[in-house]
Design a protein around this motif. Structure first.
Motif, PDB file in Angstrom:
ATOM      1  N   ILE A  13       0.864  -1.178   0.000  1.00  0.00           N
ATOM      2  CA  ILE A  13       0.000   0.000   0.000  1.00  0.00           C
ATOM      3  C   ILE A  13       0.901   1.228   0.000  1.00  0.00           C
ATOM      4  N   VAL A  14       0.602   2.182  -0.872  1.00  0.00           N
ATOM      5  CA  VAL A  14       1.355   3.435  -0.939  1.00  0.00           C
ATOM      6  C   VAL A  14       0.394   4.586  -0.686  1.00  0.00           C
ATOM      7  N   THR A  15       0.643   5.380   0.334  1.00  0.00           N
ATOM      8  CA  THR A  15      -0.223   6.532   0.588  1.00  0.00           C
ATOM      9  C   THR A  15       0.213   7.710  -0.274  1.00  0.00           C
ATOM     10  N   GLY A  16      -0.729   8.593  -0.572  1.00  0.00           N
ATOM     11  CA  GLY A  16      -0.411   9.761  -1.388  1.00  0.00           C
ATOM     12  C   GLY A  16       0.125   9.388  -2.754  1.00  0.00           C
ATOM     13  N   ALA A  17      -0.491   8.388  -3.385  1.00  0.00           N
ATOM     14  CA  ALA A  17       0.042   7.825  -4.629  1.00  0.00           C
ATOM     15  C   ALA A  17      -0.558   8.434  -5.887  1.00  0.00           C
ATOM     16  N   GLY A  18      -1.294   9.532  -5.744  1.00  0.00           N
ATOM     17  CA  GLY A  18      -1.907  10.136  -6.922  1.00  0.00           C
ATOM     18  C   GLY A  18      -0.952  10.916  -7.780  1.00  0.00           C
ATOM     19  N   SER A  19       0.169  11.349  -7.205  1.00  0.00           N
ATOM     20  CA  SER A  19       1.114  12.164  -7.961  1.00  0.00           C
ATOM     21  C   SER A  19       2.487  12.089  -7.308  1.00  0.00           C
ATOM     22  N   GLY A  20       3.489  12.666  -7.963  1.00  0.00           N
ATOM     23  CA  GLY A  20       4.814  12.835  -7.403  1.00  0.00           C
ATOM     24  C   GLY A  20       5.513  11.551  -7.031  1.00  0.00           C
ATOM     25  N   ILE A  21       6.238  11.590  -5.914  1.00  0.00           N
ATOM     26  CA  ILE A  21       7.031  10.441  -5.483  1.00  0.00           C
ATOM     27  C   ILE A  21       6.145   9.242  -5.206  1.00  0.00           C
ATOM     28  N   GLY A  22       4.972   9.467  -4.595  1.00  0.00           N
ATOM     29  CA  GLY A  22       4.075   8.357  -4.296  1.00  0.00           C
ATOM     30  C   GLY A  22       3.643   7.609  -5.537  1.00  0.00           C
ATOM     31  N   VAL A  40      -5.264   7.005  -2.493  1.00  0.00           N
ATOM     32  CA  VAL A  40      -5.624   8.349  -2.966  1.00  0.00           C
ATOM     33  C   VAL A  40      -6.862   8.790  -2.206  1.00  0.00           C
ATOM     34  N   ARG A  41      -6.897  10.034  -1.825  1.00  0.00           N
ATOM     35  CA  ARG A  41      -8.072  10.556  -1.135  1.00  0.00           C
ATOM     36  C   ARG A  41      -9.100  11.037  -2.155  1.00  0.00           C
ATOM     37  N   LEU A  65      -1.978  -2.718 -10.183  1.00  0.00           N
ATOM     38  CA  LEU A  65      -1.970  -1.395  -9.570  1.00  0.00           C
ATOM     39  C   LEU A  65      -3.411  -0.947  -9.402  1.00  0.00           C
ATOM     40  N   THR A  66      -3.874  -0.919  -8.152  1.00  0.00           N
ATOM     41  CA  THR A  66      -5.279  -0.668  -7.851  1.00  0.00           C
ATOM     42  C   THR A  66      -5.443   0.601  -7.024  1.00  0.00           C
ATOM     43  N   PRO A  67      -6.197   1.587  -7.503  1.00  0.00           N
ATOM     44  CA  PRO A  67      -6.479   2.766  -6.679  1.00  0.00           C
ATOM     45  C   PRO A  67      -7.260   2.372  -5.424  1.00  0.00           C
ATOM     46  N   LEU A  68      -6.929   2.998  -4.314  1.00  0.00           N
ATOM     47  CA  LEU A  68      -7.530   2.663  -3.025  1.00  0.00           C
ATOM     48  C   LEU A  68      -7.905   3.946  -2.303  1.00  0.00           C
ATOM     49  N   GLU A  69      -9.162   4.042  -1.885  1.00  0.00           N
ATOM     50  CA  GLU A  69      -9.580   5.204  -1.096  1.00  0.00           C
ATOM     51  C   GLU A  69      -8.848   5.168   0.244  1.00  0.00           C
ATOM     52  N   VAL A  84      -9.934  -3.360   3.180  1.00  0.00           N
ATOM     53  CA  VAL A  84     -10.139  -3.649   1.754  1.00  0.00           C
ATOM     54  C   VAL A  84      -9.029  -4.552   1.231  1.00  0.00           C
ATOM     55  N   VAL A  85      -7.781  -4.198   1.546  1.00  0.00           N
ATOM     56  CA  VAL A  85      -6.645  -4.980   1.052  1.00  0.00           C
ATOM     57  C   VAL A  85      -6.618  -6.364   1.690  1.00  0.00           C
ATOM     58  N   LEU A  86      -6.920  -6.445   2.965  1.00  0.00           N
ATOM     59  CA  LEU A  86      -6.987  -7.748   3.623  1.00  0.00           C
ATOM     60  C   LEU A  86      -8.060  -8.631   2.997  1.00  0.00           C
ATOM     61  N   GLY A  87      -9.165  -8.010   2.627  1.00  0.00           N
ATOM     62  CA  GLY A  87     -10.228  -8.773   1.979  1.00  0.00           C
ATOM     63  C   GLY A  87      -9.789  -9.360   0.655  1.00  0.00           C
ATOM     64  N   ASP A  88      -8.894  -8.657  -0.031  1.00  0.00           N
ATOM     65  CA  ASP A  88      -8.406  -9.141  -1.336  1.00  0.00           C
ATOM     66  C   ASP A  88      -7.304 -10.182  -1.201  1.00  0.00           C
ATOM     67  N   HIS A  89      -6.388  -9.990  -0.248  1.00  0.00           N
ATOM     68  CA  HIS A  89      -5.179 -10.818  -0.207  1.00  0.00           C
ATOM     69  C   HIS A  89      -4.946 -11.539   1.114  1.00  0.00           C
TER      70      HIS A  89
END
Length: 313
Positions: A13-22, A40-41, A65-69, A84-89
């Motif tokens: 899981i990567v926070t702030g992944a909508g742009s830049g370094i994330g 992504v928020r 690569l899955t967007p995650l609220e 959500v991620v635990l439910g998937d994996h």
């Protein structure tokens, strides 16, 4: 890294992944075969275009690569994302704390409310995220916490006081928590990037001081802050012949996460400006190690690998 993680790919899981370094980290890890959730928020609101771009990239390159609220300013929001991620994996291998904000300007001009805002985003949010993901990693007996810090947290600069203070707070929170979870098989990796004048919206979206009356009393001094991005680019050109690219952070992290947890570096630097942070940190780390030996807690500097976990050779 367990054989399951190695064969199936890490769940990240990567926070702030909508742009830049994330975004760069999410993209490079996905390209490396990991199952990446790009936090992504406001997925269906103001970040709709960014989310669509991530989905199009994933489809074009056939990667996971899955967007995650994920709102790092909300503890329930952090826990919902983890669920959500635990439910998937059924597991989470790597948590990348990247979401952040920038404030630039004369320190006295920032209000206490502004300072609390950047502390909340750049440091307290890491605690929120960790409180959501660490119960999972503790049950697993494995995991890696990654944090995106800054060279400015090691070498102070003018016009960046609130940002630097928030990054330093976050980094030492991360390191101290890392010592506490190391016996549980959880590694900590603090990434220390230099400045990027391209590939990120940090400078464009920087928040200025709210108290403009105070700033005005500094005369022309604040104008010097506006010159810094151009001079950073000039340093990059002198060192490497081109501006620093955020993708270098993602690629470096791919390499680190390819190693067994017991071999993860506590910190690594990606700095096109070559400020020498590595030298500063080496001295501090040596003094810390010596002090910890005297305290009898130097074992906490090493990540424990449970006997039931088969490490990647």
């Amino acid at each position: 890294m367990s054989t399951t993680e190695q064969s199936d790919g890490l769940v990240v899981i990567v926070t702030g992944a909508g742009s830049g370094i994330g975004r760069a980290i999410a993209v490079e890890l996905a390209r490396a075969g990991q199952h990446v959730y790009a936090g992504v928020r406001d997925l269906d609101g103001r970040n709709t275009q960014r989310v669509q771009a991530l989905r199009e990239f994933a489809a074009a390159e056939n990667v996971h690569l899955t967007p995650l609220e994920l709102d790092v300013l909300s503890e329930p929001g952090c826990r919902s994302a983890i669920d959500v991620v635990l439910g998937d994996h059924g597991r989470i291998d790597v948590m990348v704390n990247n979401a952040g904000m920038l404030m630039a300007g004369v320190a006295e001009g920032f209000t206490p409310e502004q300072f609390l805002q950047i502390l909340d985003t750049n440091a307290v949010s890491w605690l929120r995220v960790n409180r959501a993901v660490l119960p999972v990693m503790r049950r697993q007996g494995s995991g890696t916490l990654v944090y995106i810090s800054s060279t400015s947290a090691h070498i102070a600069e003018p016009f960046m006081a609130t940002y630097i203070a928030s990054k330093a707070a976050g980094e030492f929170l991360a390191e101290s928590m890392g010592l506490e979870v190391a016996p549980l098989g959880i590694s900590t990796v603090i990434v220390v990037p230099g400045a990027f004048t391209e590939g990120t919206e940090h400078f464009a979206h920087s928040n200025p001081p709210a108290d403009t009356a105070v700033v005005a009393q500094y005369g022309s001094l604040p104008d010097r802050a506006a010159q810094i991005p151009e001079r950073l680019s000039a340093i990059d050109l002198a060192n490497d012949g081109s501006a620093a690219q955020v993708e270098t952070v993602g690629r470096a992290l791919v390499e680190v996460l390819g190693k067994p947890r017991s071999e993860h570096p506590r910190r690594f630097v990606v700095d096109a400006q070559r400020k020498g942070v590595e030298e500063v940190d080496a001295v501090r780390a040596a003094r810390q190690s010596d002090f910890f030996r005297q305290l009898g807690i130097d074992d906490l500097l090493t990540v424990a690998v449970p006997a039931t976990t088969e490490e990647k050779k």
